[in-house]
Design an enzyme around this catalytic site. Structure first.
Site, PDB file in Angstrom:
ATOM      1  N   ILE A   1       0.799  -1.282  -0.090  1.00 13.70           N
ATOM      2  CA  ILE A   1      -0.161  -0.049   0.063  1.00 13.70           C
ATOM      3  C   ILE A   1       0.823   1.171  -0.017  1.00 13.70           C
ATOM      4  CG2 ILE A   1      -1.816   1.449   1.356  1.00 13.70           C
ATOM      5  CD1 ILE A   1      -2.754  -1.363   2.331  1.00 13.70           C
ATOM      6  N   ALA A   2       1.738   1.471   0.878  1.00 15.57           N
ATOM      7  CA  ALA A   2       2.496   2.610   1.268  1.00 15.57           C
ATOM      8  C   ALA A   2       3.901   2.020   1.832  1.00 15.57           C
ATOM      9  CB  ALA A   2       1.732   3.557   2.045  1.00 15.57           C
TER      10      ALA A   2
ATOM     11  N   GLY B   1       7.060   4.247   4.148  1.00 13.86           N
ATOM     12  CA  GLY B   1       7.503   5.326   4.748  1.00 13.86           C
ATOM     13  C   GLY B   1       8.670   5.430   5.435  1.00 13.86           C
ATOM     14  N   GLY B   2       9.196   6.188   6.253  1.00 14.66           N
ATOM     15  CA  GLY B   2      10.374   6.405   7.038  1.00 14.66           C
ATOM     16  C   GLY B   2      10.646   5.192   8.000  1.00 14.66           C
ATOM     17  N   MET B   3       9.535   4.581   8.465  1.00 17.40           N
ATOM     18  CA  MET B   3       9.902   3.493   9.387  1.00 17.40           C
ATOM     19  C   MET B   3       9.295   2.313   9.012  1.00 17.40           C
ATOM     20  SD  MET B   3       8.441   5.721  12.792  1.00 17.40           S
ATOM     21  CE  MET B   3       6.958   6.164  11.975  1.00 17.40           C
TER      22      MET B   3
ATOM     23  N   THR C   1       7.077  -0.573   6.085  1.00 21.36           N
ATOM     24  CA  THR C   1       6.349  -0.465   4.576  1.00 21.36           C
ATOM     25  C   THR C   1       4.733  -1.112   5.237  1.00 21.36           C
ATOM     26  OG1 THR C   1       8.174  -0.975   3.504  1.00 21.36           O
ATOM     27  CG2 THR C   1       6.247  -1.607   2.384  1.00 21.36           C
ATOM     28  N   VAL C   2       3.686  -0.686   4.656  1.00 23.43           N
ATOM     29  CA  VAL C   2       2.414  -1.106   4.684  1.00 23.43           C
ATOM     30  C   VAL C   2       2.107  -1.770   3.648  1.00 23.43           C
ATOM     31  CG1 VAL C   2       0.146  -0.184   5.746  1.00 23.43           C
ATOM     32  CG2 VAL C   2       2.057   1.019   6.096  1.00 23.43           C
TER      33      VAL C   2
ATOM     34  N   LYS D   1       1.822  -3.686   8.746  1.00 20.93           N
ATOM     35  CA  LYS D   1       2.868  -2.776   9.100  1.00 20.93           C
ATOM     36  C   LYS D   1       4.076  -3.392   9.189  1.00 20.93           C
ATOM     37  CE  LYS D   1       2.220   1.437  10.717  1.00 20.93           C
ATOM     38  NZ  LYS D   1       2.635   2.322   9.604  1.00 20.93           N
TER      39      LYS D   1
ATOM     40  N   ASP E   1       2.528  12.177  16.188  1.00 21.58           N
ATOM     41  CA  ASP E   1       2.618  12.430  14.940  1.00 21.58           C
ATOM     42  C   ASP E   1       1.324  12.622  14.377  1.00 21.58           C
ATOM     43  OD1 ASP E   1       4.402  10.739  12.036  1.00 21.58           O
ATOM     44  OD2 ASP E   1       4.456  12.578  12.679  1.00 21.58           O
TER      45      ASP E   1
END
Length: 710
Positions: A24-25, A27-29, A31-32, A47, A141
């Site tokens: 799906i996406a 990020g910096g921490m 992967t989803v 996640k 966040d």
């Protein structure tokens, strides 16, 4: 459907339960992924943390604790945490799958929202934060990328717990977060609490109302600096015509001092709902005619989002990153999707009675065809059939791997001659290895060499000495307060330590003292100036005070050296602080006419205050100043001096004393406030008043009454 990507985790079974279907996406921490829970036959968001985080045992312990805390939080506006686990080097978190869009998608499409829609969005977010705060959780966040708009119309906030676990696992001096929404206390390292989430929510409301973020910069450190040293402007400054209540709400949430913000989400929620009910329909549906809708710099692909969703790829402040004075890395990368536009979602929402009802159904419902799927499995109609096909295919792969490892020929005992050859070959190899090792560690690259002393020698000469010893070395230029630029400071490891020739030695070359630019602290308070100098690597020097007519007391009016000068670390900067305007000498205006007295005070830099009541005076004429307060001394410029104006002497009724004794007449007239003059005829033998002037009517106090006495 999600676009196929080259990812080794796709189409695998995690923890014998979750089949990874698509990404799906990123990020910096983490992967989803979109995954299927084979045990409960439902879609979930998986996640998966990046390997460097999963390899940190301390981080995993914190991650597990935070996941458990977040899992206990059940609220309709919070993405639920369903499971977490660690399988080999894979650390994952299973969350509720929310098909739809993110608030970032909406802002990319619309630029800005009406106050009605912005407050409705924020209401759901703050409601979720309030529940988390009451459970002892702080998000850390809050940003549009973490606000999910489900196809069903629900609004949910995602990623509780992960930001805290990552933050506590980083080194001191770094900060994981999205700089566009960071509270000042997070930047300065003061720690986060519920009020930090309130600050981020306030920044998000500002962006929803105006279409832009209050602070931007070329690098994240500029944005972080703005959060610490600047005040968030009122939204109406960027979008004139917005209701004043919206300005006050944003500025309350984004106050610099956490003590000036709402204490938690529940406190903010009450005020937010009060404002929503108090604004008129015109204010809630306001569109500024003079301000065109903001155009996003790079429209995101709308589509299904979960937690670390796209955001604005070209917007530096919309990324979750490590705040350092360099360009950020690890920005969220989104796999392309073909979901309906976010504009369509909002248009449906604005035409409905609820906040966001009727979002378009998820575009990636499983519409399987009869061809091979992107994982290489034969296509099978239906979800259950496709899942069985994956299991059969993976079973065949495992069986093929076992067959490949099984030897096809068995080794049987050979002849004695063959064994002798093998033993001789083995002995030869051992002797050769021993000889090679002796050479390698005796005279070859593995030999021990003492590092020569190269301190305070030119860099070229130091390099030559290391080369003469056969050492490998790299050069690193560093600042040094003692060694001049271009000279060697020393080596790492230090001389005369022994190292192997194949080991690399670092030659440290001085760049001279590190110089720091002097910041401009004019007009700053003394405390703020000292903090800014300290943050710039300098120190506050001597502080002197001086009067200044234009700068308020307590603020810096001069600095030495001036701004932008280059100084060594810790060099003091002398400051001159304003004592405010110089005091003014109070002039005496007693006895002067009122207008002249007022002008004299104004010329001296003071103001005149006229007492409301006048007083009688026998000495000061009517209309002149009888008294002033204060009568003299020093006052601040602009201070008031109170003037009491004379109403002249009071008028007294004159009694007649003709025929009465002179002594009685004198005494009683003087008691009335008159002055008495006695003219004696024939020596005043009888002491009787023969005549009086004036003998009746009224006369001013202090005037003379003449008595003629016989």
């Amino acid at each position: 459907m999600h676009e196929p990507v080259n990812d080794p985790l796709l189409e695998t079974l995690v923890d014998n339960r979750y089949v990874v279907r698509s990404r799906i996406a990123r990020g910096g921490m983490s992967t989803v992924y979109l995954a299927t829970d084979t045990r409960l036959d439902r879609d979930v968001a998986l996640k998966v943390l990046y390997p460097h985080l999963a390899a940190d045992r301390g981080f995993l312990d914190r991650f597990e604790r935070e996941a458990k805390s977040a899992a206990r939080l059940s609220h309709p506006h919070v993405v639920g945490v369903l499971d977490q686990g660690i399988e080999d080097s894979l650390a994952y978190l299973v969350m509720e799958y929310v098909p739809g869009h993110t608030l970032r998608d909406v802002l990319n499409e619309r630029g800005r929202l009406t106050p009605r829609l912005a407050l409705a969005m924020l209401d759901a977010v703050v409601d979720g934060l309030a529940a988390a705060h009451e459970a002892g959780l702080v998000h850390r966040d809050v940003k549009p990328e973490n606000v999910l708009l489900a196809s069903s119309g629900a609004i949910k906030i995602a990623d509780f717990g992960l930001a805290r676990a990552v933050t506590t696992s980083t080194n001191t001096g770094t900060l994981v977060g999205t700089v566009a929404y960071l509270a000042p206390e997070l930047v300065t390292g003061a720690g986060a609490d519920e009020r930090s989430d309130i600050y981020s929510a306030g920044i998000m409301l500002y962006e929803m109302l105006t279409g832009v973020q209050p602070f931007t910069g070329e690098v994240p450190i500029q944005v972080a600096f703005a959060h610490v040293h600047s005040t968030v402007p009122a939204p109406s400054a960027a979008c004139p015509g917005l209701a004043q209540d919206l300005d006050e709400l944003v500025q309350w949430c984004t106050a610099q001092d956490p003590e000036d913000r709402p204490v938690d989400g529940r406190a903010l929620l009450g005020e937010l709902r009060h404002i929503r009910t108090s604004l008129t329909d015109a204010q809630l549906d306001f569109h500024s005619p003079g301000v065109p809708p903001a155009q996003p710099g790079h429209a995101a692909q709308p589509g299904n989002s979960q937690a670390e969703s796209p955001g604005q790829p070209n917007s530096l402040t919309a990324r979750t990153s490590v705040v350092r004075p360099v360009a950020p890395s690890g920005a969220t990368e989104v796999i392309g999707r073909t979901e309906p536009h976010a504009t369509e979602v909002i248009q449906r929402a604005e035409n409905a009675t609820t906040v966001l009802p009727g979002l378009p159904p998820q575009a990636d419902e499983q519409d399987y065809d009869d061809e091979m799927d992107d994982g290489g499995y034969p296509a099978v109609s239906g979800r259950a059939g496709r899942r069985q096909a994956r299991r059969d295919f993976k079973a065949q792969q495992k069986q093929s791997s076992r067959d490949a490892q099984r030897p096809e020929v068995s080794l049987r005992p050979g002849s004695p001659r063959r064994r002798g050859v093998l033993v001789g070959l083995l002995i030869f190899l051992l002797v050769a290895a021993a000889a090679f090792a002796g050479w390698f560690f005796g005279a070859g690259p593995g030999a021990l060499v003492s590092i020569p002393e190269v301190s305070n020698t030119p860099a070229a000469a130091a390099s030559a000495r290391l080369g003469d010893e056969g050492l490998r070395y790299t050069t690193n230029e560093v600042y040094d307060e003692v060694v001049a630029a271009g000279l060697a400071i020393g080596t790492d490891p230090n001389a005369p330590e022994q190292v192997r020739r194949f080991q690399t030695v670092t030659l440290l070359v001085s760049k001279g003292p590190e110089l720091f630019s002097v910041p401009n602290v004019i007009q700053r308070t003394l405390e703020s100036a000292e903090e800014e100098l300290s943050a710039a690597g300098l120190a506050a020097g001597s502080v002197t005070e001086d009067f200044n007519e234009s700068v308020p007391a307590g603020r810096v009016i001069a600095q030495v050296p001036a701004a932008d000068a280059e100084l060594r670390r810790g060099t003091p900067v002398d400051l001159t602080v304003s004592k405010g305007p110089a005091p003014v000498e109070v002039p005496s205006v007693v006895g002067q006419a009122e207008d002249r007295a007022v002008k004299a005070l104004e010329d001296a830099g003071l103001t005149a205050s006229i007492a409301p009541s006048r007083v009688n005076s026998t000495d000061v004429p009517k209309g002149a100043v009888v008294t002033q307060s204060p009568a003299g001394g020093l006052l601040e410029r602009g201070a008031a001096v109170t003037l009491t104006i004379s109403d002249g002497p009071r008028m007294i009724q004159v009694p007649s004393y003709i025929g009465k004794q002179a002594d009685t007449a004198r005494r009683e007239l003087e008691e009335l406030g008159f002055k008495v003059q006695v003219n004696e005829i024939l020596g005043g033998f009888f002491g009787t008043v023969r005549a009086q002037d004036p003998s009746s009517g009224t006369a001013p106090e202090g005037s003379v009454i003449t008595l003629t006495v016989v």
